[in-house]
Design a protein around this motif. Structure first.
Motif, PDB file in Angstrom:
ATOM      1  N   LEU A   1      -2.238  -0.743  -7.549  1.00  0.00           N
ATOM      2  CA  LEU A   1      -2.031  -0.415  -6.141  1.00  0.00           C
ATOM      3  C   LEU A   1      -0.624  -0.787  -5.699  1.00  0.00           C
ATOM      4  O   LEU A   1       0.007  -0.093  -4.916  1.00  0.00           O
ATOM      5  CB  LEU A   1      -3.072  -1.146  -5.282  1.00  0.00           C
ATOM      6  CG  LEU A   1      -4.464  -0.530  -5.343  1.00  0.00           C
ATOM      7  CD1 LEU A   1      -5.467  -1.435  -4.655  1.00  0.00           C
ATOM      8  CD2 LEU A   1      -4.471   0.829  -4.693  1.00  0.00           C
ATOM      9  N   ARG A   2      -0.128  -1.903  -6.257  1.00  0.00           N
ATOM     10  CA  ARG A   2       1.213  -2.328  -5.878  1.00  0.00           C
ATOM     11  C   ARG A   2       2.256  -1.333  -6.383  1.00  0.00           C
ATOM     12  O   ARG A   2       3.192  -0.978  -5.673  1.00  0.00           O
ATOM     13  CB  ARG A   2       1.492  -3.705  -6.470  1.00  0.00           C
ATOM     14  CG  ARG A   2       2.644  -4.394  -5.805  1.00  0.00           C
ATOM     15  CD  ARG A   2       2.910  -5.702  -6.466  1.00  0.00           C
ATOM     16  NE  ARG A   2       1.932  -6.706  -6.111  1.00  0.00           N
ATOM     17  CZ  ARG A   2       1.849  -7.886  -6.697  1.00  0.00           C
ATOM     18  NH1 ARG A   2       2.663  -8.198  -7.667  1.00  0.00           N
ATOM     19  NH2 ARG A   2       0.946  -8.757  -6.327  1.00  0.00           N
ATOM     20  N   THR A   3       2.072  -0.851  -7.624  1.00  0.00           N
ATOM     21  CA  THR A   3       3.022   0.096  -8.176  1.00  0.00           C
ATOM     22  C   THR A   3       3.013   1.402  -7.402  1.00  0.00           C
ATOM     23  O   THR A   3       4.065   1.958  -7.087  1.00  0.00           O
ATOM     24  CB  THR A   3       2.675   0.422  -9.637  1.00  0.00           C
ATOM     25  OG1 THR A   3       2.215  -0.750 -10.273  1.00  0.00           O
ATOM     26  CG2 THR A   3       3.874   0.965 -10.358  1.00  0.00           C
ATOM     27  N   VAL A   4       1.789   1.884  -7.071  1.00  0.00           N
ATOM     28  CA  VAL A   4       1.688   3.140  -6.332  1.00  0.00           C
ATOM     29  C   VAL A   4       2.381   3.006  -4.991  1.00  0.00           C
ATOM     30  O   VAL A   4       3.119   3.885  -4.555  1.00  0.00           O
ATOM     31  CB  VAL A   4       0.199   3.510  -6.149  1.00  0.00           C
ATOM     32  CG1 VAL A   4       0.052   4.597  -5.116  1.00  0.00           C
ATOM     33  CG2 VAL A   4      -0.377   3.968  -7.458  1.00  0.00           C
ATOM     34  N   ARG A   5       2.148   1.862  -4.349  1.00  0.00           N
ATOM     35  CA  ARG A   5       2.739   1.670  -3.032  1.00  0.00           C
ATOM     36  C   ARG A   5       4.251   1.628  -3.114  1.00  0.00           C
ATOM     37  O   ARG A   5       4.953   2.209  -2.298  1.00  0.00           O
ATOM     38  CB  ARG A   5       2.214   0.380  -2.422  1.00  0.00           C
ATOM     39  CG  ARG A   5       2.563   0.246  -0.962  1.00  0.00           C
ATOM     40  CD  ARG A   5       1.542  -0.630  -0.283  1.00  0.00           C
ATOM     41  NE  ARG A   5       0.225  -0.039  -0.330  1.00  0.00           N
ATOM     42  CZ  ARG A   5      -0.900  -0.734  -0.492  1.00  0.00           C
ATOM     43  NH1 ARG A   5      -0.860  -2.020  -0.647  1.00  0.00           N
ATOM     44  NH2 ARG A   5      -2.064  -0.135  -0.516  1.00  0.00           N
ATOM     45  N   ARG A   6       4.764   0.941  -4.156  1.00  0.00           N
ATOM     46  CA  ARG A   6       6.196   0.815  -4.274  1.00  0.00           C
ATOM     47  C   ARG A   6       6.840   2.168  -4.540  1.00  0.00           C
ATOM     48  O   ARG A   6       7.930   2.458  -4.062  1.00  0.00           O
ATOM     49  CB  ARG A   6       6.544  -0.142  -5.410  1.00  0.00           C
ATOM     50  CG  ARG A   6       7.878  -0.824  -5.196  1.00  0.00           C
ATOM     51  CD  ARG A   6       8.053  -1.934  -6.188  1.00  0.00           C
ATOM     52  NE  ARG A   6       7.226  -3.081  -5.878  1.00  0.00           N
ATOM     53  CZ  ARG A   6       6.876  -4.012  -6.758  1.00  0.00           C
ATOM     54  NH1 ARG A   6       7.259  -3.921  -7.996  1.00  0.00           N
ATOM     55  NH2 ARG A   6       6.135  -5.041  -6.400  1.00  0.00           N
ATOM     56  N   ARG A   7       6.121   2.993  -5.312  1.00  0.00           N
ATOM     57  CA  ARG A   7       6.690   4.285  -5.642  1.00  0.00           C
ATOM     58  C   ARG A   7       6.778   5.184  -4.417  1.00  0.00           C
ATOM     59  O   ARG A   7       7.709   5.969  -4.268  1.00  0.00           O
ATOM     60  CB  ARG A   7       5.838   4.972  -6.714  1.00  0.00           C
ATOM     61  CG  ARG A   7       6.680   5.856  -7.609  1.00  0.00           C
ATOM     62  CD  ARG A   7       5.915   6.292  -8.819  1.00  0.00           C
ATOM     63  NE  ARG A   7       5.768   5.223  -9.777  1.00  0.00           N
ATOM     64  CZ  ARG A   7       4.858   5.212 -10.738  1.00  0.00           C
ATOM     65  NH1 ARG A   7       3.998   6.201 -10.840  1.00  0.00           N
ATOM     66  NH2 ARG A   7       4.783   4.226 -11.593  1.00  0.00           N
TER      67      ARG A   7
END
Lengths: 144, 764
Positions: free
Chosen positions: B757-763
């Motif tokens: 979820l953190r990676t998706v949000r950062r992207r």
């Protein structure tokens, strides 16, 4: 999504639900309940706050819960690992509980001092931390 | 107390981190003090009683430490060179950090990792238990990742180099674990001292030793797993001077040394070691002659020199072990001095390549002198300890035959060539760059090492006796290592002279050099480095292809799992033993409440099929779950009912929360698609088939006579386990390990969810 009445009730219900969860944990060894159910009940209490007040408000009002959810889950797992593997240090097989079978158990009221309770506490913390962390993350928060 | 040096260093690390937070400037001196203390404790504890603590007797796990001759030799190298490296780093790191515009406080973790590495080395050499050996072996790999990748936030080269080193040494160490477990399964003990008396020659021993040797050779950067070492030169120079000349590469050879008595019994493995050693000497030597970057020359030289050590070990016997130990000692002194020289030169001139440097003898006379002594030691010139390392090699080669003598002479000649090229190229000839003055802290350690090399060449006995003692103790027979200046035409002296002559001749033939260099660069192209990168690339491409095949949307992915599973279960039902299944019981005990509850669940399930809207679908499925919870409660399973209710509630809330976050447009699109797909007779047929299969499976399983759902034993034992609730007793006591396993899976799923979820949000 929330009216003043809903908000009042949700705020009032938080502490009793958490206490109910803890109670489920403690009485789990002799009656229906246990760490898993207790953890879920406690998590549901916090979920109610999220549903009624929204993520930002909960982050502000309950920073201790939302900020430490991951640490809570880690602590739970660590507790379970300790209860399982510490008996190896004195030559017993893994997950040997203290007090051993048929021995006397010290009671603090109705609370039994038994390592299985620590194990259930570990499950409680893990499940609680898991649900809150996932919920917080899905709702748009950042997990430290 | 053999554990004392290890404990000292381990205790010093948190102290260093804590003090470093306030005064970063004192961390080098604290580290130096620790290293000196560890060295003194090590030398004082030689020959002390071995220690053996049983900490998990049911699993046969012991903490066993033994400080014998070979351990003291390697440990003294690690601690002594470590001490000098820390002093050197005190002068090197400020400049290095300044160049990269980093704060001085960042050197604190550097010294902490350095000390941790030293602790891992001390643990490795004193370990008497194979699993403990493995743990410290892997610990050195982990510390080396952080040390080689010290600049990983600033340099992609450092990142790849650190990862490559970790992967090559880490993956092969799994082979080591496999070998160790093979030995345990065969001989029932993990204690090294006991194993030596129990083993017998055979295929099992050969396989186990081959696996362990694989890990050891990868660690010591032998061909074909040598390619990580030149890449690791992206590390700061103190790290290269410590890890890649004296410590980490020595760890691999140490494991072979430790298991040398077992190697005696395995001809095949020794032959394999022999071949690998010869290849390493050849390839390492040639690549060192052709290389241009200073540290790369030294890296390839390390590959070749450790080829000599492996060769000596492969020759076997107490003499081979002792000679190899002496070689490791002398090599560590000379090579780390040369690495430190390269770092010092790079710092004062700003250049890394031999072709860009020259004539530094005039501005840096002290450095020229001490590094000259170290270079002479590496090349095996008389009056240095290096002369005797080659003499021992020549002596053992003579015993084997002419062909090995020729190889030894050629190898010594190649060492002479690249060492002389290195030193002459740096210090003699026309000056090419201006050099700033050299800080004393950089010169002093090199001078100390040069002094030791010189001393070892003049007062030969102490070091040779030490190596002799180490080898003899390993094999419980005298190694009879003798080294000294003999002014006679002994074979060793003749071979040494031949090596010098050959080397000088080839050096003079300047014209050959560029040709050789070009040819060797072509050799490197088809080398193992390329193979490693090709392997990684292929694995990545394969995973992309599989991902493309497997994933279209969620429905296809689920179908890909459920359809084969269903078919397999059906096959099991049809062709498995039939037994007395499919019985029918009368209603009898079953109360009307149960029938009503079950009917309600069926009704709600049928309703869920007709749902078009997402919310309706979620709510009907929740209804099914809650209805089933009632059924559980009526069947006398209150815990399961409670959990079912709670899980349903939680999941429903999560579902609705996710639904609220989805954009309205995509939900509408999905609704339209669902209504289009809703028709189609074959989908209805498939639904009925799946439902029918599940019905038959449930009927067959539940009506199986004699299937005990809760073993009688649990019922009887739960009372004495202080549990009135059998389910709780099963979860936390009888089947507690299952619960622990599931908890671990839950935790890993949590970590994966958060990071995804953190990676998706950062992207976005």
């Amino acid at each position: 999504m929330s009216s003043p009445l809903t908000r009042l009730i949700a705020r009032l219900l938080l502490v009793p639900i958490l206490l109910l969860g803890l109670g489920m944990l403690i009485k789990g060894y002799s009656e229906t309940g246990g760490g898993f159910s207790g953890g879920l009940i406690a998590a549901l209490g916090v979920m109610l706050q999220y549903a009624v007040f929204g993520r930002a408000a909960v982050e502000q009002q309950l920073p201790a819960v939302t900020g430490t959810a991951l640490a809570c889950a880690s602590l739970g797992l660590l507790l379970m690992l300790l209860v399982t593997f510490v008996p190896l240090l004195w030559g017993a097989p893994p997950l040997s509980h203290v007090p051993p079978p048929d021995a006397h158990v010290t009671h603090l009221g109705t609370l039994e001092l038994h390592t299985a309770l620590l194990f259930e506490l570990g499950i409680f913390l893990l499940v609680f931390g898991f649900v809150i962390a996932v919920l917080h993350q899905v709702a748009g928060g950042e997990m430290p | 107390m053999p554990v004392a040096p290890l404990l000292l260093v381990l205790l010093a690390v948190p102290l260093l981190l804590w003090l470093g937070r306030w005064r970063p400037a004192i961390t080098p001196w604290l580290a130096a003090l620790t290293a000196a203390g560890a060295l003194l404790l090590l030398l004082a504890a030689v020959g002390s009683e071995p220690v053996r603590w049983a900490w998990a007797t049911t699993l046969d796990l012991y903490l066993a430490f033994h400080l014998d001759g070979i351990a003291s030799l390697y440990g003294a190298v690690a601690a002594g060179v470590g001490l000098l490296i820390v002093v050197y780093a005190a002068g090197y790191m400020p400049h290095h950090l300044h160049e990269q515009q980093r704060a001085l406080a960042e050197q604190v973790p550097f010294y902490a990792w350095l000390l941790l590495f030293l602790a891992a080395m001390l643990g490795l050499v004193t370990a008497d238990d194979l699993l403990l050996l493995f743990v410290f072996f892997d610990l050195t790999a982990i510390c080396s990742y952080f040390l080689i990748g010290y600049d990983r936030a600033y340099s992609a080269q450092a990142r790849t180099a650190a990862l490559m080193a970790l992967l090559v040494t880490g993956v092969t160490s799994v082979a080591m674990l496999a070998g160790i477990l093979l030995l345990y399964a065969e001989y029932g003990t993990l204690a090294i001292s006991e194993l030596a008396s129990r083993v017998q020659a055979g295929v099992r021993l050969d396989t186990a030793l081959a696996l362990i040797a694989l890990a050891a050779l990868a660690k010591s950067a032998q061909v074909p797993l040598h390619f990580w070492l030149p890449r690791a030169m992206a590390a700061p120079t103190p790290v290269s001077a410590y890890l890649h000349s004296a410590a980490m590469v020595a760890a691999g050879v140490f494991v072979l040394h430790r298991l040398h008595p077992l190697l005696e019994l395995s001809e095949t493995v020794r032959l394999g070691l022999f071949v690998v050693a010869l290849l390493s000497i050849l390839i390492g030597g040639l690549l060192a002659i052709a290389a241009d970057e200073l540290k790369r020359i030294l890296a390839y030289s390390t590959v070749a020199q450790y080829g000599y050590v492996t060769l000596l070990l492969a020759l076997g016997g107490a003499q081979g072990a002792a000679a190899a130990a002496y070689y490791v000692l002398v090599h560590a002194l000379c090579k780390s001095a040369l690495f430190m020289t390269a770092g010092a030169v790079t710092q004062v001139t700003g250049r890394k390549r031999l072709s860009e440097l020259g004539g530094l003898a005039r501005p840096l006379p002290g450095l020229a002198l001490v590094s000259g002594i170290a270079a002479a030691g590496l090349a095996g010139l008389p009056l240095t300890a290096g002369f005797f390392k080659d003499e021992l090699l020549f002596k053992l080669a003579t015993e084997q035959g002419l062909w090995l003598q020729v190889i030894a002479v050629l190898a010594a000649a190649s060492t002479l060539i690249y060492t002389v090229r290195f030193w002459v190229g740096l210090f003699l000839g026309p000056p090419k760059r201006r050099a700033e003055p050299l800080p004393g802290l950089l010169l002093a350690p090199i001078a100390a090492l040069a002094l030791l090399t010189l001393a070892g060449g003049i007062i030969v006995d102490p070091a040779v006796k030490w190596a002799d003692h180490a080898g003899s103790e390993l094999h419980h027979q005298a190694a009879e290592l003798h080294a000294g200046y003999k002014l006679a035409l002994t074979p060793e002296n003749l071979m040494a002279l031949a090596a010098y002559a050959l080397g000088a001749l080839l050096l003079a033939a300047r014209a050959l050099q560029p040709l050789l260099a070009r040819g060797l660069r072509r050799l490197d192209v088809v080398g193992a480095d390329r193979a490693y990168r090709l392997l990684l690339h292929t694995l990545n491409a394969l995973s992309h292809r599989l991902h493309g095949l497997e994933v279209r949307d969620l429905r296809d992915r689920l179908a890909g799992v459920f359809i084969p599973a269903g078919l397999l279960i059906a096959a099991g039902l049809i062709w498995g033993p039939q037994g007395e299944r499919y019985g029918v019981i009368g209603f009898g005990d079953a109360t009307p409440h149960l029938v009503v509850a079950l009917a309600a669940v069926m009704l709600v399930s049928l309703l869920s099929v007709r749902q078009r809207r997402h919310l309706g679908l979620i709510l009907t499925m929740t209804g099914v779950g809650l209805g089933l919870a009632v059924v559980f409660a009526l069947l006398g399973a209150p815990d399961v009912a409670l959990v079912a209710v709670l899980v349903e509630t939680t999941l429903t809330l999560l579902f609705i929360a996710t639904l609220a976050l989805l954009p309205e447009e995509s939900l509408r699109r999905e609704r339209r698609r669902a209504s289009i797909l809703h028709g189609g007779w074959w989908r209805t047929l498939a639904g009925f088939a799946a439902g029918g299969l599940v019905f038959v499976v449930a009927w067959a399983t539940l009506s199986e006579p004699g299937a005990e759902l809760v073993p009688e034993r649990f019922r009887q034992l739960s009372e004495s386990a202080h549990a009135k609730n059998i389910v709780a007793a099963i979860l936390a006591d009888f089947r507690g390990l299952d619960t622990l396993g599931e908890a671990t899976v839950l935790f890993v799923a949590l970590l994966a969810t958060i990071s995804l979820l953190r990676t998706v949000r950062r992207r976005s």
